[in-house]
Enzyme design. Structure first.
Site, PDB file in Angstrom:
ATOM      1  N   GLN A  72       1.220 -33.684  25.769  1.00 46.99           N
ATOM      2  CA  GLN A  72       0.241 -34.385  24.938  1.00 46.99           C
ATOM      3  C   GLN A  72      -0.824 -35.198  25.663  1.00 46.99           C
ATOM      4  O   GLN A  72      -2.005 -35.081  25.348  1.00 46.99           O
ATOM      5  CB  GLN A  72       0.972 -35.317  23.957  1.00 46.99           C
ATOM      6  CG  GLN A  72       0.050 -35.969  22.950  1.00 46.99           C
ATOM      7  CD  GLN A  72       0.748 -36.891  21.969  1.00 46.99           C
ATOM      8  OE1 GLN A  72       0.118 -37.672  21.287  1.00 46.99           O
ATOM      9  NE2 GLN A  72       2.055 -36.809  21.874  1.00 46.99           N
ATOM     10  N   TYR A 193       7.588 -41.122  28.964  1.00 45.88           N
ATOM     11  CA  TYR A 193       7.229 -40.459  27.726  1.00 45.88           C
ATOM     12  C   TYR A 193       6.588 -41.491  26.792  1.00 45.88           C
ATOM     13  O   TYR A 193       6.559 -42.679  27.088  1.00 45.88           O
ATOM     14  CB  TYR A 193       8.461 -39.835  27.068  1.00 45.88           C
ATOM     15  CG  TYR A 193       9.011 -38.664  27.846  1.00 45.88           C
ATOM     16  CD1 TYR A 193       8.647 -37.364  27.523  1.00 45.88           C
ATOM     17  CD2 TYR A 193       9.877 -38.862  28.914  1.00 45.88           C
ATOM     18  CE1 TYR A 193       9.137 -36.283  28.237  1.00 45.88           C
ATOM     19  CE2 TYR A 193      10.380 -37.794  29.641  1.00 45.88           C
ATOM     20  CZ  TYR A 193      10.007 -36.496  29.299  1.00 45.88           C
ATOM     21  OH  TYR A 193      10.484 -35.438  30.013  1.00 45.88           O
ATOM     22  N   GLU A 194       6.103 -41.022  25.663  1.00 48.47           N
ATOM     23  CA  GLU A 194       5.358 -41.857  24.709  1.00 48.47           C
ATOM     24  C   GLU A 194       6.022 -43.205  24.440  1.00 48.47           C
ATOM     25  O   GLU A 194       5.435 -44.262  24.652  1.00 48.47           O
ATOM     26  CB  GLU A 194       5.189 -41.090  23.391  1.00 48.47           C
ATOM     27  CG  GLU A 194       4.635 -41.901  22.234  1.00 48.47           C
ATOM     28  CD  GLU A 194       3.207 -42.359  22.477  1.00 48.47           C
ATOM     29  OE1 GLU A 194       2.924 -43.550  22.225  1.00 48.47           O
ATOM     30  OE2 GLU A 194       2.389 -41.552  22.907  1.00 48.47           O
ATOM     31  N   ASP A 223       0.616 -41.547  24.876  1.00 48.66           N
ATOM     32  CA  ASP A 223       0.142 -40.229  25.287  1.00 48.66           C
ATOM     33  C   ASP A 223      -1.340 -40.031  24.976  1.00 48.66           C
ATOM     34  O   ASP A 223      -2.175 -39.957  25.864  1.00 48.66           O
ATOM     35  CB  ASP A 223       0.972 -39.143  24.586  1.00 48.66           C
ATOM     36  CG  ASP A 223       2.264 -38.838  25.334  1.00 48.66           C
ATOM     37  OD1 ASP A 223       2.257 -38.906  26.566  1.00 48.66           O
ATOM     38  OD2 ASP A 223       3.267 -38.521  24.687  1.00 48.66           O
ATOM     39  N   GLY A 302      -5.807 -61.260  14.420  1.00 50.36           N
ATOM     40  CA  GLY A 302      -7.108 -61.868  14.701  1.00 50.36           C
ATOM     41  C   GLY A 302      -7.151 -63.266  14.095  1.00 50.36           C
ATOM     42  O   GLY A 302      -6.136 -63.799  13.658  1.00 50.36           O
ATOM     43  N   GLY A 303      -8.321 -63.833  14.034  1.00 51.39           N
ATOM     44  CA  GLY A 303      -8.458 -65.189  13.503  1.00 51.39           C
ATOM     45  C   GLY A 303      -8.422 -65.256  11.989  1.00 51.39           C
ATOM     46  O   GLY A 303      -8.316 -66.338  11.414  1.00 51.39           O
TER      47      GLY A 303
END
Length: 483
Positions: A72, A193-194, A223, A302-303
């Site tokens: 991948q 791996y992933e 990946d 986030g804020g």
């Protein structure tokens, strides 16, 4: 006398060849001078194309990629480059190919969706790298390509004899791009791996609810995310090569790529050293913080506080939810929409700092409103007031979304053995370089075409290659190429 005649002939031939070389050089020189004279401002750049937008070729036309990738991360990178116009030549083992051709197969005798959705718009050549003729072909490919991309286990490329020194000697302009699990350090020889990448890059420790275990995300940020990073590195190296005339090595480590996508969590780690993270819901609930950034459920990161809320039909539909952000500038509109106009002036709710300790109660109240609307109705209403929100779309809804088909984000292609299937098109849209999303190649489908047209082998040489076993499957099936 005969020897003298032979020497004279050789001298004449040499002079003739030198003259031809001189003529070619002069012609090339004249073309360069012409180009400079034709340039818009005399800086050697061509004038803007007079062809219609989208008809002046694609962004990476003329770039040839030698694709040694599998599974991948690497195929994501090379497929993006193919969408952008590069000629991607995927090198596979005769009779075996990329291991994902047979993984998670849903149509008997056909390449799996795992393979087809990561290898569209490429050409496939089969080569036995252990065969002497196969090694010759690889060397010729290196001379004829611009970029070699690989995501083998550490050291595998060197064991094939394709060391950086060997490649660079054959083609000093070659860019060698690699995906590895870790960069230089104690773990650089480890296979990754992933999900390992998500854990090592900080994503898993910050994903999930604080009461539960770490979680990996459904997005393949290890990946595919690293493949996108590598593609940017390759394009940058190609641009630098215009100035330097030489290639270079490009490395994208999966741990690094995941961390780059988790940079806001590294931001929060440094903030945590100076006090509690007030925008996290646990702060409002009076739950003390530990020494590391916690898992924060559906907090926005986030804020502006946000959360996933139930919508009408949630009892039977697992995706009947909407993400809702209580952005400060539209707080008044939020209060009006949910039927709480008094919150606009109530000191417990009127300001962002006052709301932080009450986020759970606020979202519970908003959810009472969202439960009366389906997610699309809620979105339509909220968007009129610029209230940030987004429906939780299932993969079924995404697959059937007409706007995504129209923009080429989701594309239907036809395959000779599996029939029609959906794939993800080019997520990067260029106004003057339309993507050409084509099906994935069959194993070795373009072997002879590449040998003849790209590498210039004669029919006699091609016959020798075929008889050598360099491009054909061995008598005993080889083991599939592992990740």
């Amino acid at each position: 006398m005969a020897k003298r005649k032979q020497a004279t002939k050789k001298t004449a031939k040499a002079r003739s060849k030198a003259a031809r070389t001189k003529t070619v050089a002069k012609t090339a020189s004249k073309k360069v001078v012409k180009l400079v004279k034709k340039s818009a401002n005399g800086n050697g750049l061509p004038r803007p194309s007079s062809k219609a937008w989208g008809q002046a070729g694609r962004a990476l036309d003329g770039v040839r990629i030698l694709d040694f990738t599998h599974v991948q991360s690497g195929p994501t990178c090379t497929q993006l480059l193919a969408y952008l116009g590069a000629d991607v030549i995927k090198v596979e083992r005769p009779g075996v190919g990329d291991i994902t051709r047979g993984q998670l197969r849903d149509v008997k005798g056909a390449d799996s969706l795992y393979f087809t959705m990561l290898n569209g718009s490429k050409r496939s050549i089969t080569i036995d790298s252990k065969n002497p003729k196969g090694k010759e072909i690889l060397d010729r490919l290196i001379r004829h390509c611009d970029v070699l991309v690989e995501n083998f286990a550490p050291g595998a490329l060197d064991r094939m004899g394709l060391t950086w020194e060997h490649v660079h000697k054959l083609n000093p302009r070659m860019i060698v791009a690699s995906v590895k699990g870790f960069g230089p350090g104690p773990y650089e020889d480890c296979k990754v791996y992933e999900n390992v990448a998500q854990c090592a890059g900080g994503a898993a420790s910050t994903t999930g609810f604080r009461e539960g275990p770490p979680l990996v995300t459904g997005a393949q940020i290890g990946d595919s995310g690293t493949g996108v990073h590598l593609a940017l590195g390759i394009v940058s190296a190609l641009y630098q090569r215009v100035r330097t005339g030489r290639g270079q090595r490009v490395l994208a480590a999966m741990q690094d790529g995941v961390l780059n996508l988790c940079r806001v969590k590294l931001r929060d780690q440094q903030r945590l050293n100076k006090g509690p993270l007030t925008e996290y819901s646990q702060h409002g609930e009076g739950v003390p913080f530990g020494v590391a950034v916690p898992r924060a459920g559906n907090d926005s990161g986030g804020g502006q506080p946000g959360w996933i809320l139930k919508c009408k039909g949630w009892e039977t539909d697992p995706d009947a939810y909407i993400y809702f952000i209580t952005q400060a500038p539209v707080w008044g509109a939020i209060c009006d929409v949910i039927g709480k106009p008094e919150w606009k002036t109530d000191p417990d709710y009127a300001t962002p700092p006052a709301r932080l300790p009450r986020l759970r109660q606020i979202f519970d109240t908003i959810e009472k409103w969202t439960e009366t609307k389906d997610k699309f109705e809620a979105m339509d209403i909220l968007n009129k007031y610029d209230i940030p929100c987004g429906p939780i779309l299932s993969m079924k809804e995404i697959a059937e979304e007409k706007s995504l088909r129209k923009t080429g984000t989701v594309v239907e292609v036809d395959h000779p053995t599996r029939g029609k299937y959906l794939t993800v098109g080019n997520p990067i849209k260029l106004s003057d370089s339309p993507a050409d999303v084509r099906r994935s190649p069959l194993l070795g489908e373009h072997t002879e075409e590449i040998l003849r047209k790209a590498l210039g082998y004669s029919e006699k040489e091609l016959a020798e290659i075929k008889s050598s076993g360099a491009i054909t499957a061995p008598d005993k099936p080889a083991k599939a190429e592992a990740a």
